[in-house]
Motif scaffolding. Sequence first.
Motif, short mmCIF file in Angstrom:
data_model
loop_
_atom_site.label_atom_id
_atom_site.label_comp_id
_atom_site.label_asym_id
_atom_site.label_seq_id
_atom_site.Cartn_x
_atom_site.Cartn_y
_atom_site.Cartn_z
N ILE A 1 14.94 -82.74 -43.40
CA ILE A 1 15.49 -82.87 -44.75
C ILE A 1 14.71 -82.01 -45.75
N GLU A 2 13.39 -81.90 -45.57
CA GLU A 2 12.56 -81.08 -46.47
C GLU A 2 12.91 -79.60 -46.38
N GLN A 3 13.48 -79.16 -45.29
CA GLN A 3 13.83 -77.76 -45.09
C GLN A 3 15.15 -77.38 -45.76
N LEU A 4 15.93 -78.38 -46.15
CA LEU A 4 17.24 -78.14 -46.77
C LEU A 4 17.09 -77.85 -48.26
N PRO A 5 18.05 -77.13 -48.85
CA PRO A 5 18.01 -76.90 -50.30
C PRO A 5 18.04 -78.24 -51.04
N ASN A 6 17.39 -78.28 -52.19
CA ASN A 6 17.28 -79.53 -52.96
C ASN A 6 18.63 -80.09 -53.38
N ASP A 7 19.62 -79.23 -53.58
CA ASP A 7 20.93 -79.71 -54.04
C ASP A 7 21.88 -80.08 -52.91
N MET A 8 21.37 -80.06 -51.68
CA MET A 8 22.20 -80.36 -50.51
C MET A 8 21.90 -81.76 -49.99
N ILE A 9 22.91 -82.60 -49.98
CA ILE A 9 22.78 -83.96 -49.48
C ILE A 9 23.42 -84.03 -48.10
N VAL A 10 22.60 -84.38 -47.10
CA VAL A 10 23.09 -84.40 -45.72
C VAL A 10 22.69 -85.73 -45.09
N PRO A 11 23.66 -86.52 -44.62
CA PRO A 11 23.32 -87.75 -43.93
C PRO A 11 22.74 -87.47 -42.54
N HIS A 12 21.95 -88.40 -42.04
CA HIS A 12 21.32 -88.24 -40.73
C HIS A 12 22.33 -87.97 -39.64
N HIS A 13 23.45 -88.67 -39.66
CA HIS A 13 24.43 -88.49 -38.59
C HIS A 13 24.98 -87.07 -38.56
N GLU A 14 25.04 -86.42 -39.70
CA GLU A 14 25.53 -85.03 -39.72
C GLU A 14 24.49 -84.08 -39.12
N VAL A 15 23.20 -84.33 -39.41
CA VAL A 15 22.13 -83.52 -38.81
C VAL A 15 22.18 -83.66 -37.29
N ILE A 16 22.31 -84.90 -36.83
CA ILE A 16 22.38 -85.15 -35.39
C ILE A 16 23.60 -84.47 -34.78
N GLU A 17 24.74 -84.58 -35.44
CA GLU A 17 25.98 -83.97 -34.93
C GLU A 17 25.84 -82.45 -34.80
N VAL A 18 25.27 -81.80 -35.81
CA VAL A 18 25.08 -80.35 -35.76
C VAL A 18 24.12 -79.98 -34.64
N ALA A 19 23.02 -80.70 -34.54
CA ALA A 19 22.01 -80.41 -33.51
C ALA A 19 22.59 -80.56 -32.10
N VAL A 20 23.23 -81.67 -31.84
CA VAL A 20 23.77 -81.95 -30.50
C VAL A 20 24.90 -80.98 -30.14
N SER A 21 25.68 -80.57 -31.13
CA SER A 21 26.82 -79.68 -30.85
C SER A 21 26.38 -78.31 -30.36
N THR A 22 25.13 -77.92 -30.59
CA THR A 22 24.66 -76.62 -30.11
C THR A 22 24.37 -76.63 -28.62
N GLY A 23 24.12 -77.82 -28.07
CA GLY A 23 23.77 -77.93 -26.67
C GLY A 23 22.28 -77.71 -26.40
N ARG A 24 21.53 -77.33 -27.43
CA ARG A 24 20.09 -77.07 -27.27
C ARG A 24 19.23 -78.27 -27.63
N TYR A 25 19.79 -79.20 -28.38
CA TYR A 25 19.02 -80.34 -28.88
C TYR A 25 19.67 -81.65 -28.50
N GLU A 26 18.87 -82.71 -28.58
CA GLU A 26 19.39 -84.06 -28.35
C GLU A 26 18.71 -84.99 -29.34
N SER A 27 19.27 -86.18 -29.47
CA SER A 27 18.73 -87.17 -30.39
C SER A 27 18.55 -88.49 -29.65
N PRO A 28 17.32 -88.74 -29.16
CA PRO A 28 17.08 -89.96 -28.40
C PRO A 28 17.06 -91.22 -29.27
#
Length: 119
Positions: A82-109
């Motif tokens: 979240i600290e890496q995102l622009p200050n005016d960008m609001i992103v819920p955790h589930h969206e971060v997880i969805e983007v990460a998992v959709s790449t196939g390189r990351y997972e969310s245990p």
Amino acid sequence: MIFHEYLTTRKTIEQLVNIAKEHGFNWNEDQVKLYCLLDPFIYETELGQWAVKVDDRRQTILGAIEKALEKRPMTKIDPNIIEQLPNDMIVPHHEVIEVAVSTGRYESPRENIIRVKRK
């Protein structure tokens, strides 16, 4: 917010009011329109419909994930990503997880963790 996942296809303000009500928000058309106007990633088309800049948002989130994981195999969504995102960008955790998992390189245990996918 709930609208980003629905606005990958254009929606009218009436459709957005219904989506908001389905998610428990009792917003009228003016409130929904105000929300859309204030969100820098939502725009109004020439036909009066609303959409979201999906690619830019996804790339920004993915960049934040990659930066947070530069020197480690695992990181917390909040605060590290979240600290890496622009200050005016609001992103819920589930969206971060969805983007990460959709790449196939990351997972969310767990709910607040992203890690490099184990082979």
